[in-house]
Design an enzyme around this catalytic site. Structure first.
Site, mmCIF file in Angstrom:
data_model
loop_
_atom_site.group_PDB
_atom_site.id
_atom_site.type_symbol
_atom_site.label_atom_id
_atom_site.label_comp_id
_atom_site.label_asym_id
_atom_site.label_seq_id
_atom_site.Cartn_x
_atom_site.Cartn_y
_atom_site.Cartn_z
ATOM 1 N N ASP A 63 0.679 -1.220 -0.068
ATOM 2 C CA ASP A 63 -0.041 0.028 0.078
ATOM 3 C C ASP A 63 0.772 1.266 0.137
ATOM 4 O O ASP A 63 0.432 2.288 -0.715
ATOM 5 C CB ASP A 63 -0.989 0.016 1.333
ATOM 6 C CG ASP A 63 -1.628 1.181 1.328
ATOM 7 O OD1 ASP A 63 -2.372 1.692 0.155
ATOM 8 O OD2 ASP A 63 -2.187 1.743 2.273
ATOM 9 N N ASP A 70 2.842 1.531 -3.646
ATOM 10 C CA ASP A 70 2.270 1.743 -4.879
ATOM 11 C C ASP A 70 2.245 3.468 -4.910
ATOM 12 O O ASP A 70 2.221 4.103 -5.907
ATOM 13 C CB ASP A 70 0.911 1.114 -5.050
ATOM 14 C CG ASP A 70 -0.323 1.644 -3.887
ATOM 15 O OD1 ASP A 70 0.078 2.493 -2.881
ATOM 16 O OD2 ASP A 70 -1.176 0.955 -3.786
ATOM 17 N N GLY A 71 1.853 4.055 -3.800
ATOM 18 C CA GLY A 71 1.895 5.318 -3.647
ATOM 19 C C GLY A 71 3.368 6.103 -3.959
ATOM 20 O O GLY A 71 3.458 7.119 -4.866
ATOM 21 N N ARG A 110 4.144 8.371 -7.514
ATOM 22 C CA ARG A 110 4.839 10.065 -7.346
ATOM 23 C C ARG A 110 6.086 10.042 -8.005
ATOM 24 O O ARG A 110 6.391 10.720 -9.217
ATOM 25 C CB ARG A 110 5.246 10.228 -5.950
ATOM 26 C CG ARG A 110 3.845 10.653 -5.209
ATOM 27 C CD ARG A 110 4.310 11.071 -3.850
ATOM 28 N NE ARG A 110 4.894 9.932 -2.924
ATOM 29 C CZ ARG A 110 4.044 9.295 -2.257
ATOM 30 N NH1 ARG A 110 2.959 9.273 -2.396
ATOM 31 N NH2 ARG A 110 4.898 8.271 -1.268
ATOM 32 N N SER A 139 -3.398 8.491 -10.729
ATOM 33 C CA SER A 139 -4.459 8.528 -11.291
ATOM 34 C C SER A 139 -5.798 8.198 -10.253
ATOM 35 O O SER A 139 -5.654 7.768 -9.050
ATOM 36 C CB SER A 139 -4.573 7.433 -11.966
ATOM 37 O OG SER A 139 -4.526 6.098 -11.417
ATOM 38 N N ASP A 167 -6.862 1.866 -4.458
ATOM 39 C CA ASP A 167 -6.252 1.883 -3.243
ATOM 40 C C ASP A 167 -7.075 1.817 -1.980
ATOM 41 O O ASP A 167 -6.787 0.995 -1.019
ATOM 42 C CB ASP A 167 -4.991 2.807 -3.108
ATOM 43 C CG ASP A 167 -4.182 2.821 -2.091
ATOM 44 O OD1 ASP A 167 -3.458 2.025 -1.615
ATOM 45 O OD2 ASP A 167 -4.099 3.876 -1.326
ATOM 46 N N ASP A 211 -7.808 -1.135 0.513
ATOM 47 C CA ASP A 211 -7.675 -0.925 2.060
ATOM 48 C C ASP A 211 -8.786 -1.395 2.935
ATOM 49 O O ASP A 211 -8.941 -2.112 3.906
ATOM 50 C CB ASP A 211 -7.123 0.377 2.450
ATOM 51 C CG ASP A 211 -5.827 0.883 2.002
ATOM 52 O OD1 ASP A 211 -5.087 -0.225 1.621
ATOM 53 O OD2 ASP A 211 -5.418 1.908 1.781
#
Length: 223
Positions: free
Chosen positions: A53, A56-57, A61, A67, A74, A78
């Protein structure tokens, strides 16, 4: 033009962070399918999915692949994974209502926050710069603090799942017995419990703040 639009849509689905999201969904599916027969494997898969999690962020960036679809994927992943784990805990611990209450708080606070973000025209539900609550601003403004609270909360749930032997079992009894019989788990339990407690406080603040935003929206609209 239609061909270009299709290409663009497909490319978004194939963004690196979104592919990580699909992998997270698959890992969670396998984890929950095996949760009662292979508890340790479940814990590994669930925790690794949770770690992804954060990845992916970072990838979003790093490669400029942020997107709306990825953000929704995401958040849904969660919420669904935490929901499934809390439902399981509500069945193996008593009172089960305590875990279902945590589930209701988690879903309600995030739903209110997302909807109030939509009403205010903000690009992200994490944009809380106009909030007057210092803890709320610190949570969304500091990635490390946010990560600690989220990781602490999920780790606590995983530990409770692994510790459960008899069903249903009292959460308090498990905590007390663990402190007495498994001293090596004392620090992880306390560390994760603090993060969990802060996260629940944030959920309450978030729900109240977002509810107020919805009310203010109605008040301004009727003027």
């Amino acid at each position: 033009m239609a061909g270009q639009a299709t290409e663009k849509r497909v490319s978004v689905y194939l963004y690196i962070p979104n592919i990580i999201g699909y992998i997270r969904v698959l890992m969670n599916f396998v984890a929950f399918a095996l949760c009662f027969s292979h508890k340790k494997l479940f814990a590994i898969l669930y925790f690794f999915s949770f770690i992804c999690d954060g990845l992916d962020g970072w990838f979003a960036r790093k490669f400029n692949q942020v997107s709306t679809f990825g953000a929704v994927l995401d958040m849904v992943t969660d919420r669904v994974s935490t929901t499934c784990l809390l439902v399981i805990l509500s069945q193996i611990y008593s009172p089960g209502l305590s875990f279902l209450s945590l589930l209701a708080l988690d879903i309600a606070s995030h739903w209110f926050q997302m909807y109030s973000t939509f009403l205010s025209g903000k690009a992200s539900h994490k944009d809380v710069k106009d909030s007057t609550n210092w803890l709320f601003k610190a949570y969304y403004g500091n990635r490390l603090f946010m990560a600690y609270c989220c990781v602490g909360s999920e780790v606590l749930y995983i530990i409770l799942f692994l510790l459960a032997e008899k069903q249903p079992e009292s959460v308090v009894d498990v905590f007390v017995n663990t402190m007495k019989e498994k001293p090596l788990l004392i620090l992880p339990l306390l560390f994760s419990s603090l993060g969990w407690a802060i996260k629940q406080a944030i959920n309450v603040i978030q729900m109240k703040t977002a509810a107020d935003a919805c009310v203010y929206y109605d008040m301004n609209r009727t003027k």
